[in-house]
Design a protein around this motif. Structure first.
Motif, PDB file in Angstrom:
ATOM      1  N   ILE A 149       0.845  -1.199   0.000  1.00 18.85           N
ATOM      2  CA  ILE A 149       0.000   0.000   0.000  1.00 18.85           C
ATOM      3  C   ILE A 149       0.872   1.238   0.000  1.00 18.85           C
ATOM      4  O   ILE A 149       1.758   1.378   0.846  1.00 18.85           O
ATOM      5  CB  ILE A 149      -0.928   0.042   1.232  1.00 18.85           C
ATOM      6  N   THR A 150       0.629   2.102  -0.943  1.00 24.73           N
ATOM      7  CA  THR A 150       1.414   3.334  -1.018  1.00 24.73           C
ATOM      8  C   THR A 150       0.435   4.501  -1.142  1.00 24.73           C
ATOM      9  O   THR A 150      -0.726   4.298  -1.472  1.00 24.73           O
ATOM     10  CB  THR A 150       2.377   3.255  -2.229  1.00 24.73           C
ATOM     11  N   VAL A 189      11.083  10.538   1.326  1.00 26.41           N
ATOM     12  CA  VAL A 189      10.149   9.399   1.376  1.00 26.41           C
ATOM     13  C   VAL A 189       8.762   9.865   1.765  1.00 26.41           C
ATOM     14  O   VAL A 189       8.212   9.445   2.769  1.00 26.41           O
ATOM     15  CB  VAL A 189      10.582   8.314   2.388  1.00 26.41           C
ATOM     16  N   CYS A 190       8.169  10.756   1.004  1.00 29.05           N
ATOM     17  CA  CYS A 190       6.833  11.234   1.351  1.00 29.05           C
ATOM     18  C   CYS A 190       6.160  11.731   0.084  1.00 29.05           C
ATOM     19  O   CYS A 190       6.749  12.488  -0.686  1.00 29.05           O
ATOM     20  CB  CYS A 190       6.922  12.357   2.376  1.00 29.05           C
ATOM     21  N   ALA A 191       4.926  11.312  -0.133  1.00 27.53           N
ATOM     22  CA  ALA A 191       4.228  11.697  -1.348  1.00 27.53           C
ATOM     23  C   ALA A 191       3.827  13.166  -1.313  1.00 27.53           C
ATOM     24  O   ALA A 191       3.762  13.828  -2.348  1.00 27.53           O
ATOM     25  CB  ALA A 191       3.000  10.823  -1.550  1.00 27.53           C
ATOM     26  N   GLU A 219       6.383   4.815   0.318  1.00 28.05           N
ATOM     27  CA  GLU A 219       7.016   6.026   0.823  1.00 28.05           C
ATOM     28  C   GLU A 219       5.946   7.074   1.067  1.00 28.05           C
ATOM     29  O   GLU A 219       5.354   7.587   0.119  1.00 28.05           O
ATOM     30  CB  GLU A 219       8.020   6.554  -0.209  1.00 28.05           C
ATOM     31  N   CYS A 220       5.713   7.372   2.302  1.00 26.39           N
ATOM     32  CA  CYS A 220       4.703   8.371   2.620  1.00 26.39           C
ATOM     33  C   CYS A 220       4.981   8.936   3.998  1.00 26.39           C
ATOM     34  O   CYS A 220       5.548   8.268   4.846  1.00 26.39           O
ATOM     35  CB  CYS A 220       3.314   7.741   2.582  1.00 26.39           C
ATOM     36  N   GLY A 221       4.559  10.158   4.215  1.00 34.26           N
ATOM     37  CA  GLY A 221       4.828  10.808   5.482  1.00 34.26           C
ATOM     38  C   GLY A 221       3.789  10.519   6.530  1.00 34.26           C
ATOM     39  O   GLY A 221       3.969   9.660   7.384  1.00 34.26           O
ATOM     40  N   HIS A 222       2.677  11.236   6.459  1.00 37.70           N
ATOM     41  CA  HIS A 222       1.724  11.096   7.562  1.00 37.70           C
ATOM     42  C   HIS A 222       1.104   9.705   7.592  1.00 37.70           C
ATOM     43  O   HIS A 222       0.672   9.246   8.634  1.00 37.70           O
ATOM     44  CB  HIS A 222       0.673  12.197   7.524  1.00 37.70           C
TER      45      HIS A 222
END
Ligand code: SF4
Ligand code: SF4
Lengths: 337, 543
Positions: free
Chosen positions: B253-254, B488-490, B330-333
């Motif tokens: 899951i991204t 690493v964050c969308a 790769e995602c932040g929150h």
């Protein structure tokens, strides 16, 4: 303005004691009842506040991580700034409470020609806060000699260390100097730095002036007015042993000092000074950072939460999914009913 | 970005001296360029949030429900009981100012109400004035004030100018996290239907279709298929990803940002190539889901409850497909939610028997740090593969890249993912330079996305908020020739390109797995002439 209000307030309090204990001769009230009441308010109030905080839930594990997480075995974890064990959390808290770790990190921002921003280390607040809190602590401990008989060795030791330089008679306490300097710094900072002045409230100035007032009255008493130490000790011992006596002729300076201390004690639980208790309860610092490893339980439940289930989703998009050969749980015909 | 001033002009306007008047006497002025449009009532309705209506932040009348104060008071009272963090943060701030100049929005705007302490004070003053005995009696003298419509507007304006990045918390001696205060502040505003559309509509979309753009399953499939075409063109290898496949080893899951917007799409191609490689070489079976096709959790910006409702899909889908564990992109929150909320929100009741403590079947590594959530970050996963020599990598393919690393706020300050991405990055690029201390790792600066993500309407705010990050990049660009900013964050990948273009136009933005895929050598692939962006590889330029 806010600073002036606060200063005025502290003067008014001092004047109250001056008139009350001096001119009106209410030594008993200012020497015994008020201090006793203040201690009671302090103890009960402090506990009530902590219990009140404790009653609020800690639903989620939300520590701020300030270093590398526990991860693959060959990646070095920052066990104190991002602890995954209780030991690490304790170390983190100790560093915070004893050495003000976070303030040590403090930086200051500056703008330069063109479009350049810089950050430089700024340790003055850390140093000022550390000096203030530790000298305060030393002074409180030193005062214990008034309330103990015989005076424990450790307190006598602190006192001896504190008057190491042997200046003047009575000898000058180093902490008195550091203390006054630190409080003054904390105050000056509030007035001089525009941003800090902007966020400061009466409640920020008031305790500083009050503490300064306490320091000055104490210093004045010790070095200039020279109140009768024996009588003071007699009164203090009487207070703690509940055999209340007010020896004659202690001097009004003492009552002013005592009154300001009483006000501080009573004000404490109502104010931001409660950070002393709160720092231990702050969830962003006192929780374990391994929240993927260990489950944290929320004591309250979410009510009436509806989820969008896969079935509902497939029912809405089944045709489009089948169109692209995406697997579905129910065949088209059945879903169409 | 048409009416945005030039960078020098914007910069020259920053002034850290606050106004003469007391902050309580400075009325809120809602400035265009610094706020996002009001939530679309349909979206608010869709997820069942109260008081959906059309309203405009610039109007005097916000069409508040009649008993709005009562709603806020009740909400506040309830949250003081439910969140010790909130209660303590209301009580113990000493206004030392250590956090004041730590917020990127303050650094870039100079607006004193963007100082974290004052941002929180906007709410704290009302708490003091309406909830504490001292404040009720002494009012303003005790730093308290009444809740008026103006105060409410001020909340709305400034709470949505907080990107909840937690940088302030790192410096506070008590760990006071202003993000925690604004999260709850936004929850309160949501009780009155006062959200912004950049949050409300993605929330509704995620709820319905699984991803924030509202992309339906067939279109999701088409997007990925399209990437596979591109990859085939570039490498001669065609990935065959599976979707909604029951019995796969791993569910991936991204954030859907990776699927729909450049340069995230290159990162997405990177994932596809990595999984194809692992399938061919080691038989690893990774599947994508169209139902749980959003990692990013916009509920986090709405309320804890909405966060739970969106988050639940991940476990529900893992359970339905019967996978062993979940791999997260790769995602932040998304990772803040996974790390700190997910297991609590949707623990065992959604995670049934089939899930196992994640282990990498290729290397044998057990991810003990994810024993309970059963969810691994792809940087952890890839770092492990590289460390064990399981990937054939050729750094030279990234020789035209001089990389610096942006620690995305949430992975950095919400979990501590610092060294894994660096290890991966350094394994796939030749030139790597760190930005100055104080701007990286736990002290990293937010991209400045804030509430508005990529909204055009608040671009001035985003450029202001982006200044500190961009400035540190500019430093390493000018000094060492850095030309690429990895993250690493969308949301970073959506926001940083604009802010780089504005402040440091020579620097581009990429995700980690774009770099990995560029370096990854497939057996039997054709000689690559371009990278994933279609740009010539070094040494392969057309003559
Ligand atoms: S650093 Fe903490 S205590 Fe100091 S002003 Fe900021 S929030 Fe308050
Ligand atoms: S944007 Fe970040 S630094 Fe600024 S107040 Fe919010 S959490 Fe703190």
């Amino acid at each position: 303005m806010k600073a002036l209000y606060s200063l005025f307030l502290v003067f008014a309090l001092a004047a109250l004691a001056l008139v009350g204990a001096g001119a009106l001769g209410m030594e008993k009230a200012f020497g015994l009842y008020i201090p006793f009441l203040a201690v009671a308010v302090f103890v009960v109030g402090f506990c009530m506040r902590v219990v009140d905080w404790g009653k609020s839930a800690v639903p989620f594990c939300i520590p701020t991580t300030c270093g590398q997480q526990e991860s693959l075995p060959w990646i070095k974890q920052s066990t104190i700034e991002n602890p995954s064990t209780t030991g690490g959390v304790v170390m983190r808290m100790l560093l915070e409470v004893l050495l003000f770790r976070s303030l040590f990190r403090n930086t200051k921002v500056d703008l330069h020609e063109g479009t350049r921003v810089t950050y430089s280390s700024s340790k003055w607040l850390w140093l000022g806060a550390l000096a203030f809190h530790y000298s305060f602590l030393t002074i409180v401990l030193r005062h214990m000699r008034f309330f103990t008989e015989p005076v424990p060795g450790i307190i006598a030791g602190i006192e001896a260390m504190d008057s190491m330089l042997q200046i003047g008679a009575p000898t000058l306490y180093l902490t008195d100097v550091v203390f006054v300097a630190a409080v003054t710094y904390l105050f000056v900072r509030r007035v001089v730095v525009p941003q800090i002045r902007y966020i400061s409230l009466v409640q920020d100035y008031f305790p500083l002036f009050l503490i300064l007032g306490i320091a000055f009255s104490g210093i004045f008493m010790r070095y200039f007015a020279k109140v009768d130490i024996i009588s003071v000790k007699q009164l203090a011992m009487g207070l703690v042993t509940f055999s209340w006596v007010v020896p004659e002729g202690i001097g009004v300076m003492f009552y002013i000092h005592m009154f300001l201390v009483s006000v501080l004690l009573a004000y404490f639980p109502l104010s931001k000074l409660m950070h002393m208790g709160g720092v231990f309860l702050s969830p962003t610092r006192n929780m374990n950072c391994a929240s993927r490893k260990f489950r944290h339980i929320n004591p309250w439940k979410f009510e009436n939460v509806h989820y969008h289930t896969y079935e509902e989703y497939e029912d809405e998009f089944r045709e489009k999914m089948v169109d692209k050969d995406l697997p579905v749980d129910k065949p088209l015909a059945e879903g169409a009913e | 970005m048409s009416d945005l001033p030039r960078p020098e002009a914007l910069f020259a306007n920053i002034d850290y001296t606050p106004p003469k008047a007391d902050w309580m006497d400075v009325p809120v002025e809602i400035k265009p360029g610094r706020y996002c449009y009001a939530a679309n009532p349909d979206s608010v309705n869709y997820v069942g949030l109260p008081h959906a209506r059309k309203w405009n932040p610039l109007d005097d009348d916000w069409k508040l429900p009649e008993n709005w104060q009562e709603i806020i008071f009740n909400g506040l009272r309830e949250r003081l009981q439910k969140y010790r963090s909130f209660k303590i943060f209301m009580d113990i701030c000493v206004r030392c100012g250590a956090c004041a100049d730590k917020c990127h929005f303050f650094i870039g705007s100079g607006d004193p109400k963007n100082m974290p302490v004052l941002r929180a004070e906007l709410l704290r003053s009302v708490y003091r004035g309406e909830f504490t005995t001292f404040g009720k009696i002494l009012g303003r003298f005790a730093g308290g004030r009444k809740l008026t419509p103006e105060v409410l507007k001020e909340w709305w304006y400034y709470f949505f100018q907080c990107s909840e990045c937690r940088r302030c918390s790192v410096f506070c001696p008590y760990g006071i996290d202003t993000a925690e205060v604004t999260i709850i502040g936004r929850e309160l505003l949501n009780l009155l239907g006062l959200n912004i559309d950049w949050i409300a509509t993605p929330v509704a979309n995620c709820y319905r279709t699984g991803n924030h753009l509202g992309i339906q399953p067939h279109a999701f499939f088409d997007m990925i298929d399209f990437f596979c075409d591109d990859i085939e063109d570039i490498t001669g290898i065609r990935p065959e990803p599976s979707f909604n496949k029951k019995g796969a080893d791993i569910l991936f899951i991204t954030p859907s940002g990776d699927v729909f917007a450049d340069p995230g799409t290159y990162t997405c191609m990177g994932y596809l190539m990595l999984f194809e490689y692992l399938k061919r070489e080691y038989g690893l079976d990774v599947t994508w889901s169209t139902y749980a096709s959003e990692g990013g959790n916009f509920g986090f910006f709405t309320s804890h409850e909405t966060m739970k409702r969106l988050n639940s899909k991940m476990y529900m889908e893992a359970d339905r497909l019967g996978v062993k564990w979940i791999l997260g992109g790769e995602c932040g929150h998304m990772w803040r939610v996974i790390h700190q909320y997910m297991d609590t929100l949707n623990g065992p009741e959604f995670q049934h028997s089939r899930m196992e403590v994640p282990s990498n079947p290729i290397t044998g590594t057990v991810f003990k740090n994810a024993a309970s959530t059963k969810m691994v970050h792809i940087a952890e996963f890839t770092a492990d593969l590289i460390k064990h020599g399981k990937l054939n990598l050729n750094k030279k393919r990234n020789a035209n890249i001089h990389l610096t690393w942006h620690d995305s706020c949430n992975p950095a300050r919400g979990m501590g993912l610092l060294d894994e991405p660096r290890f991966v990055a350094k394994s796939v690029v030749e030139k790597f330079t760190e930005m100055p201390e104080g701007t990286i790792r736990e002290q990293t600066f937010c991209c400045g996305g804030g509430a508005g993500l990529n909204a055009g309407e608040n671009d001035e705010l985003r450029m202001m908020g982006g200044l500190p990050r961009a400035n540190a990049v500019k430093y390493v660009h000018d000094k060492y020739g850095v030309n690429m900013l990895g993250c690493v964050c969308a949301i970073d990948r959506a926001v940083l390109p604009n802010s780089m273009q504005y402040w440091v136009p020579e620097v581009d933005v990429c995700g980690l797995h774009e770099l990995v895929a560029n370096a990854l050598v497939f057996p039997g692939e054709k000689e690559r002439e371009t990278d994933l962006r279609g740009e010539d590889l070094p040494g392969m330029e057309d003559e």
